[in-house]
Design a protein around this motif. Structure first.
Motif, short mmCIF file in Angstrom:
data_model
loop_
_atom_site.label_atom_id
_atom_site.label_comp_id
_atom_site.label_asym_id
_atom_site.label_seq_id
_atom_site.Cartn_x
_atom_site.Cartn_y
_atom_site.Cartn_z
N LEU B 90 0.84 -1.20 0.00
CA LEU B 90 0.00 0.00 0.00
C LEU B 90 0.87 1.24 0.00
CD1 LEU B 90 -2.40 -1.27 2.77
CD2 LEU B 90 -3.01 -0.98 0.36
N ASP B 91 0.30 2.36 -0.49
CA ASP B 91 1.01 3.63 -0.41
C ASP B 91 0.65 4.28 0.92
OD1 ASP B 91 2.01 6.21 -0.56
OD2 ASP B 91 1.74 6.31 -2.73
N PHE B 92 1.61 4.27 1.85
CA PHE B 92 1.35 4.76 3.20
C PHE B 92 1.07 6.25 3.27
CE2 PHE B 92 3.75 1.20 5.66
CZ PHE B 92 2.87 0.27 5.12
N GLU B 93 1.54 6.97 2.25
CA GLU B 93 1.35 8.43 2.26
C GLU B 93 -0.10 8.80 1.94
OE1 GLU B 93 3.54 10.68 3.01
OE2 GLU B 93 5.27 9.35 3.18
N LEU B 94 -0.77 7.92 1.22
CA LEU B 94 -2.12 8.23 0.76
C LEU B 94 -3.16 7.75 1.76
CD1 LEU B 94 -1.88 7.35 -3.04
CD2 LEU B 94 -1.46 9.53 -1.92
N THR B 95 -4.39 8.22 1.55
CA THR B 95 -5.48 7.77 2.42
C THR B 95 -5.98 6.41 1.93
OG1 THR B 95 -7.22 8.73 1.06
CG2 THR B 95 -6.24 10.17 2.71
N GLU B 98 -7.78 6.91 -1.32
CA GLU B 98 -6.88 7.22 -2.43
C GLU B 98 -6.13 5.98 -2.92
OE1 GLU B 98 -5.41 11.81 -1.91
OE2 GLU B 98 -4.69 10.35 -0.46
N LEU B 101 -8.46 4.42 -5.25
CA LEU B 101 -8.63 5.27 -6.44
C LEU B 101 -7.45 5.11 -7.40
CD1 LEU B 101 -10.03 7.58 -8.01
CD2 LEU B 101 -8.72 9.19 -6.60
N VAL B 102 -6.23 5.26 -6.85
CA VAL B 102 -5.03 5.18 -7.67
C VAL B 102 -4.95 3.81 -8.37
CG1 VAL B 102 -2.52 4.95 -7.49
CG2 VAL B 102 -3.67 6.91 -6.43
N TYR B 103 -5.26 2.78 -7.61
CA TYR B 103 -5.17 1.41 -8.13
C TYR B 103 -6.20 1.18 -9.24
CZ TYR B 103 -3.89 -3.54 -7.44
OH TYR B 103 -3.41 -4.81 -7.59
#
Lengths: 271, 307
Positions: B90-95, B98, B101-103
Motif C-alpha cells: 500500500l502507499d502509506f502516504e495516501l489515504t 486514495e 482510487l489510484v489502483y
C-alpha cells in the motif's frame, strides 16, 4: 477455454498517465520537504554567490565572455536546479517503490507494464523539473540576471539535463546490484558525483579555469552540457552546431539511461 | 456456463539459477472454488502464485490463466485478477480511499465508478469509517483488509491471496476469514497460499500440499485427512525429553516422535489413552483430538508445517 470477458484494455499512454497521476497525488503529501532543494537553494546560491560574491569579481568580465558574474552564474543554476530534482527522483522514489514500500509491486500486479511504470514516474519528474526550472528562471529574470527572450527555452534545456541524471540513476537504483535496498549508495553519489559536478562543471567559473588535464573531464559531464545550453539560451548566443552537440550528448544519456532503467526494473521486479 | 478450469498448470517449473523453487507441478482450479496451496515456508507456494499473477516468468511446463498464456497476455490476465500479496504494497502516504482510487485507475476505470465501488468495498471490509485516514497508522489487519478491498476494485474473475493472514493476531484473522468466506459465497474464485492448516481447513474447497517444490498430495481437506491419517490423534506430552523405551509399540496405527511430544494416530483415541495408562508410560499430559491437515503434512513429509 475460459472465455475472457470483453473488458477493454487501456492504452499504454493511459496506463503511464495513471502512474504519473499516482506520483502527483503522493507529492501532495510530501511537497514541503522538496521546497528547499528545488526552489530555495538555487535562489540562495544566486544571491550569495551570483550577486554578493559577484560584486567583488565583476572586473573579470573578459574571462566570462563579457557577462557580469551574476549573468554568468544564473543560467547555470537553471540547469543545476533540474539536476537536483532529477537526481533525487532517480534515486529515492525508485528505491521506495521497488524495495522500501514495495509500491511498484502493486502497480505491476495490474495491467501496467514495466516500461509504463518507469516512463510514468519519469513523466512526473519532468513536470517537477520544468516547474522548478521555470520558477527559478523567472526569479532570475525578474532580478535582472537574465535578459534574453530565448531564456524561455532554458527550462526545457534544463529538463534535458535533469533527465540525463534521472534516467541513469533510475537504472542504477533498480539494478540487481542494489538488491539489499540499503540506499547507502545515495549519500556517496551525492558527495562524490553530484556535488563535485555542481562545483567544477562550469557553474561558478568557466571550465577553462581548470587545469588542462581536468578540462576534458568537465566536458564529459552531462551537467556541463546542460549548463552550456542554458547559458547560451539565457544570454542569447545560440550556435546551431554547439546546441545540437549538447542536445545529442544529453539525449544519449537519457535514452541509454531509460532503456537500462526499464531493463533493470524488469529484472528486479519480474523475477 | 463454462467448466474449463480458470487456471491450468502442467509440469509447471520455476528455477532461480540452479535453485528449483517449483518442480514440475500439475494442478487445475475450477471456476467458483477456493483452492489452496498448503505448505511450509520455502515450499514454492509464493513462486507459484507469482507465476499465476504474471509477474514471474515460467521456467518450464505450461500455465494457462483464464485460458491465456501469462508470457504473452500478462496485461489481459492482470486486467481480470485481484492480487493480495504477502507483504503490504500500500502507499502509506495516501489515504485509504486514495489507495483504491489510484489502483483502480491502472485498470482504466472511470473515477466515478471507482468512487462507487470503493464505498461498497470499504463497507465490505469494514473500513468505511477510516476512508479518509492515512494508511500508515492503520493496524496490520486493517491494512490487509484494505489490500483485499483494493484487489477487488476491478471486480476480478480470480482473487489471488498469498499468505493472507500471516502476521495477524487471531481476532484479525477471524475477521479476514469471515470476509473471504463471504466472497466465496458471492462466487469469487479464490486461490490462496498458507502455512496454517486451520486456515486451509476453514477456507479451501480443495487444496494441494506442497513440500520442497513439489505437490505431495491433493484433495479436499476431508479427503486428505481420510486418505492419509487416522481419525484421531493422541498427543502425549512429557516433563522432559519424550522417552518410552518401546512401551508404545503396537499402539495406534502410526507414531510420530517430535521434539516435545509424541503423536499417535488411531481410529479410537479413548482406547489408546487407556492403553498408554495401562502400560505405565510416564506422561505429563495426554489429550485426544481429531486429525487435522497438520497431521497429513506430518505423515507425508515427516515434518511439521510451522517450525
Amino acid at each position: 477455454m475460459a472465455a475472457v470477458a470483453a473488458q477493454p484494455l487501456t492504452t499504454p499512454v493511459q496506463r503511464a498517465t495513471a502512474v504519473t497521476a499516482w506520483h502527483a497525488r503522493s507529492y501532495r503529501r510530501t511537497w514541503r520537504a522538496t521546497i528547499t532543494t528545488a526552489f530555495l537553494n538555487p535562489v540562495f546560491f544566486l544571491v550569495s554567490v551570483g550577486v554578493l560574491l559577484g560584486k567583488l569579481i565583476d572586473d573579470q568580465q573578459a574571462a566570462l565572455g563579457g557577462l557580469s558574474y551574476v549573468e554568468f552564474v544564473a543560467p547555470a543554476l537553471v540547469a543545476t536546479t533540474a539536476m537536483q530534482v532529477g537526481t533525487n527522483d532517480g534515486m529515492f522514489p525508485v528505491m521506495a517503490g521497488i524495495r522500501w514500500l514495495r509500491t511498484y509491486h502493486a502497480v505491476l500486479a495490474t495491467p501496467v507494464r514495466v516500461a509504463e511504470l518507469v516512463l510514468g514516474a519519469m513523466a512526473w519528474s519532468v513536470i517537477r523539473m520544468l516547474v522548478a526550472a521555470t520558477i527559478f528562471t523567472a526569479v532570475a529574470a525578474l532580478g535582472g540576471a537574465i535578459d534574453s527572450p530565448l531564456a524561455i527555452f532554458a527550462p526545457f534545456a534544463a529538463l534535458l539535463c535533469g533527465l540525463a541524471f534521472h534516467a541513469p540513476l533510475a537504472a542504477f537504483t533498480s539494478s540487481p546490484m542494489l538488491e539489499d535496498g540499503s540506499g547507502g549508495w545515495f549519500p556517496a553519489i551525492n558527495r562524490f558525483v553530484i556535488i563535485p559536478m555542481f562545483l567544477f562543471s562550469g557553474t561558478f567559473f568557466p571550465v577553462s579555469q581548470l587545469p588542462d588535464w581536468l578540462e576534458p573531464v568537465a566536458w564529459a559531464t552531462p551537467l556541463w552540457h546542460g549548463i552550456e545550453l542554458c547559458r547560451d539560451l539565457c544570454t542569447g548566443s545560440v550556435e546551431l552546431v554547439a546546441t545540437l552537440a549538447h542536445v545529442g550528448y544529453l539525449g544519449a544519456f537519457v535514452a541509454v539511461g531509460a532503456a537500462l532503467a526499464v531493463r533493470f526494473h524488469e529484472r528486479t521486479l519480474l523475477k | 456456463m463454462d467448466d474449463a478450469p480458470l487456471i491450468e498448470a502442467r509440469g509447471l517449473t520455476k528455477r532461480f539459477g540452479e535453485f528449483v523453487a517449483v518442480d514440475g507441478i500439475d494442478f487445475a482450479v475450477a471456476c467458483g472454488e477456493t483452492f489452496g496451496f498448503l505448505g511450509p515456508n520455502g515450499a514454492g507456494k509464493s513462486s507459484t502464485m507469482r507465476m499465476i499473477g504474471a509477474v514471474s516468468p515460467v521456467s518450464g511446463g505450461t500455465l494457462r490463466v483464464l485460458g491465456l498464456d501469462p508470457a504473452t497476455h500478462g496485461a489481459e490476465i492482470k486486467q481480470r485478477l485481484g492480487v493480495v500479496p504477502q507483504q503490504d504494497t500500500l502507499d502509506f502516504e495516501l489515504t485509504v480511499y486514495e489507495n483504491i482510487l489510484v489502483y483502480g485507475r491502472y485498470f482504466g476505470l472511470p473515477k466515478d465508478v471507482i468512487r462507487t465501488r470503493a464505498d461498497e468495498l470499504l463497507e465490505f471490509v469494514q473500513l468505511n469509517e477510516r476512508r479518509d485516514s492515512r494508511v500508515e497508522p492503520l493496524s496490520g489487519g486493517m491494512k490487509r483488509r484494505l489490500t483485499i478491498a483494493r484487489a477487488l476494485v476491478n471486480e476480478p474473475s480470480l482473487l489471488l491471496l498469498d499468505e493472507p493472514t500471516t502476521g495477524l493476531d487471531p481476532q484479525a484473522r477471524h475477521v479476514l476469514w469471515d470476509r473471504l468466506y463471504r466472497l466465496k459465497q458471492q462466487g469469487v474464485t479464490q486461490v490462496l497460499t498458507t502455512h496454517y492448516m486451520d486456515e486451509a481447513e476453514q477456507l479451501c474447497d480443495r487444496l494441494v500440499v506442497m513440500d520442497r517444490a513439489k505437490i505431495v498430495a491433493q484433495g479436499s481437506p476431508r479427503e486428505l485427512i481420510r486418505k492419509y491419517v487416522q481419525r484421531e490423534v493422541v498427543e502425549l506430552r512429557f516433563a522432559g525429553e519424550p522417552s518410552v523405551d518401546g512401551r508404545l509399540d503396537g499402539l495406534g496405527d502410526r507414531v510420530e516422535v517430535l521434539a516435545d511430544r509424541i503423536l499417535i494416530g488411531t481410529d479410537d483415541g479413548d482406547a489408546c489413552v487407556h492403553a498408554v495408562h495401562e502400560r505405565g508410560v510416564a506422561v505429563e499430559s495426554m489429550l485426544v483430538r481429531r486429525s487435522t491437515l497438520e497431521d497429513v503434512f506430518l505423515t507425508l513429509t515427516g515434518r511439521t508445517l510451522v517450525d
